[in-house]
Scaffold this motif. Structure first.
Motif: not given
Length: 641
Positions: A128-142
């Motif tokens: 029900s609740q999301q958990r997170h990490f520190a990552g690199y969000l890429r563009s273009g659906g990568r």
């Protein structure tokens, strides 16, 4: 008198064979379920013994699945052993007696799938609740990267050596560059000769490497005239929707002059570093994690501690919306019933079985069967046959997790859930396909202590027993043996999930700190139909030197040489010879370190070399392989090996 659970494990309470959790002496008395019996022979750790009478003709079971048929009456306490394991143990320097004869035959029964009884399994309920990490969000659906790597890709086998040499020259440039996790080479053995049968697969894999979210920038290197070139790779990516426009990349073709090529590539890399430094980690949901599930150097405990632990964590990632990827097709033969216990769609089950059948057909084209898969090391550590190996390998799927989809080797995963990817049972080849499919974390479970790592995706290594973890603490991340020692799986799983989040967020894994990694793509297969198998079986390579012309027919050339008992040579070298593909990178690193220290020069050695090759992992070792290795060891240049 020890209770059974103090000295052994039953994968399922209904099983009639137990697995020793340590070496057990002959005559050891055991209490179980109100009965008592004594062990007939010394039982090796990981090997099985009967816990109740098994009449001749009755099935032997583990995980409630049949893996053999008793060839004679088996009594409680008897060492359970087949011909293959008895032969393997006879080659070892054991200080105790083995049973005089095997007491069971392998049972690899064809799986019969009854579609009329199929019931679709619902997807796992999400947290029900999301958990997170520190990552690199890429563009273009990568997707989302767990690393920000600058990759030097040898597009074919012909430029892999240059990619490695370039990486050794440029790796230090990343040391003082914020947010750059490393400059690494990707060198493989494919695409260097004409008309490869794995062309489509290789292009798809290289495209997956290029577009991978862990890649901050990539330099692809070719000569421009190989079977697989940069031009062909670029065209493939554009034709198949890979987001090339959203990726820092450069296609470079080598020209004359090694140092000139190094200098040009260095300028490309230097120009990227300030851009890569601007990439920042940010909070990303665990739904962005895609876990590659792998095992290698497996033992009898892989299916009891290591793989179930990896499955527990993968289940949690899936419940957060992420994905997990199970592979190694030939190592699931015999475990079809378990894999298909929960499947979301009927067509997915059909696809899985078609992959199994096709792999068996391909193996047959080469005059082999899947039953030859377990290696000598597997057998020594308690995996008697392919049925037991497959049942243990399949435990990387948690019993609650349904199979979501079946994909081809290196085919991109497009959603969350549990995937099966078609691949060979070779660890490195399988991992490469999983990475190309989008996996940004690797769980690698080992019993013997395989130390596989991938250049730009972090590997978390699980070892199955505490004793082995203590031996390999500098190479392993997780001691799954704690579960065998009594720690609750939920507690161990929660700690391992925390570690996964930490490593995904940038904490280096043990393998990353050690610095060793290697790549092997699913190799080209020479047979494309069931023909000429007899020719394959007749081929012979002795490993002996080729004949040369008599000395009186050769022109006289005066050069300084060393005279050795094996002939004349221009230099003396020390060689580190890995016995298999899996140890190749360690051999290479060892040679580099020895050369950097200058060792051996005082006794006449000019250098150390590592003869890295692609063979020797899994299955039987053919005489040709042994003869060729012996031929290398007898080379006149070698002074130390």
């Amino acid at each position: 008198m020890p209770q059974l659970q103090q000295i052994a494990r039953l994968p399922d309470p209904t099983d009639n064979c137990a697995i020793a959790i340590r070496d057990l002496a002959a005559g050891t008395a055991v209490a179980h379920a109100g009965s008592r019996f004594a062990l007939s022979h010394t039982i090796l750790e990981g090997h099985r013994f009967a816990i109740r009478p098994i009449p001749r003709g009755e099935a032997l079971t583990s995980w409630r699945q049949r893996f053999g048929i008793a060839s004679r009456d088996i009594q409680p306490g008897d060492y359970v052993i087949n011909a293959g394991v008895q032969l393997e143990l006879s080659r070892r320097n054991l200080d105790f007696a083995l049973p005089a004869q095997p007491n069971f035959d392998n049972l690899i029964a064809p799986y019969a799938f009854d579609e009329r009884r199929f019931t679709p399994a619902p997807p796992l309920p999400l947290h029900s609740q999301q958990r997170h990490f520190a990552g690199y969000l890429r563009s273009g659906g990568r997707g989302t990267g767990t690393r920000n790597m600058l990759v030097l890709l040898g597009t074919s086998s012909l430029t892999g050596g240059f990619a490695r040499a370039l990486a050794s020259r440029l790796a230090s440039l990343a040391d003082d560059c914020a947010n750059v996790d490393g400059i690494v080479p990707v060198a493989h053995t494919e695409g260097g000769h004409s008309a490869p049968n794995n062309r489509e697969l290789l292009l798809r894999t290289l495209a997956g490497f290029m577009a991978h979210p862990n890649v901050g920038a990539i330099l692809a290197i070719d000569y421009g005239n190989e079977a697989i070139t940069n031009a062909e790779l670029r065209a493939y990516m554009l034709a198949n929707g890979y987001p090339l426009a959203h990726l820092r990349h450069h296609f470079y073709s080598l020209g004359p002059g090694f140092e000139d090529n190094i200098a040009r590539c260095r300028e490309v890399v230097r120009a990227w570093l300030p851009q890569l430094a601007q990439d920042k980690r940010s909070p990303q949901p665990l739904s962005a994690l895609k876990i590659a599930l792998q095992c290698g150097g497996s033992d009898a405990f892989s299916g009891i501690s290591g793989n179930p632990l990896a499955a527990w964590v993968a289940k949690e990632v899936i419940r957060y919306g992420g994905a997990a990827n199970l592979a190694e097709t030939d190592e699931l033969i015999g475990a079809e019933a378990y894999v298909l216990d929960k499947v979301e769609r009927l067509e997915t089950a059909r696809q899985f079985l078609r992959k199994i059948e096709r792999f068996q057909e391909w193996v047959g084209w080469h005059g082999q069967t899947a039953e030859g898969n377990p290696s000598g090391g597997n057998k020594y550590r308690g995996l008697y046959n392919i049925a037991l190996k497959s049942l243990g390998a399949a435990a990387k799927r948690h019993p609650d997790v349904p199979l979501h989809a079946v994909i081809d080797y290196s085919q991109p995963m497009t959603a969350g859930g549990f995937y099966f990817m078609d691949s060979p049972g070779n660890d490195l080849e399988s991992v490469a396909g999983q990475v190309a499919s989008g996996c940004n974390m690797i769980f690698f479970v080992t019993g013997n202590g395989s130390i596989t790592n991938f250049p730009f995706v972090p590997t978390i290594k699980f070892v199955t027993t505490t004793a082995r973890y203590k031996l390999l603490s500098q190479d392993m991340d997780v001691n799954a043996g704690a579960y065998l020692d009594g720690e609750a799986l939920d507690e161990l799983g929660a700690r391992t999930l925390d570690l996964t989040v930490d490593i995904a967020s940038g904490t280096p894994s043990v393998g990353e700190r050690a610095g060793h990694h290697q790549v092997q793509v699913w190799r080209d297969w020479q047979q494309t139909r069931p023909a000429n198998v007899a020719v394959l079986e007749r081929r012979s390579y002795s490993g002996k030197p080729l004949d040369i012309l008599p000395a009186d027919e050769l022109p006289r050339v005066d050069i300084p040489v060393y005279q050795t008992e094996r002939g004349s040579t221009s230099e003396l070298v020390g060689m580190i010879l890995p016995t298999s593909l899996c140890s190749g990178q360690i051999a290479r690193m060892s040679a580099e370190k020895l050369n950097a220290l200058g060792l051996g020069r005082g006794v006449g050695l000019s250098r150390f070399v590592a003869l890295v090759h692609t063979e020797g992992c899994g299955g039987s070792v053919v005489p040709e392989y042994l003869n060729i290795q012996l031929g290398y060891l007898q080379h006149p240049k070698l002074r130390h090996t």
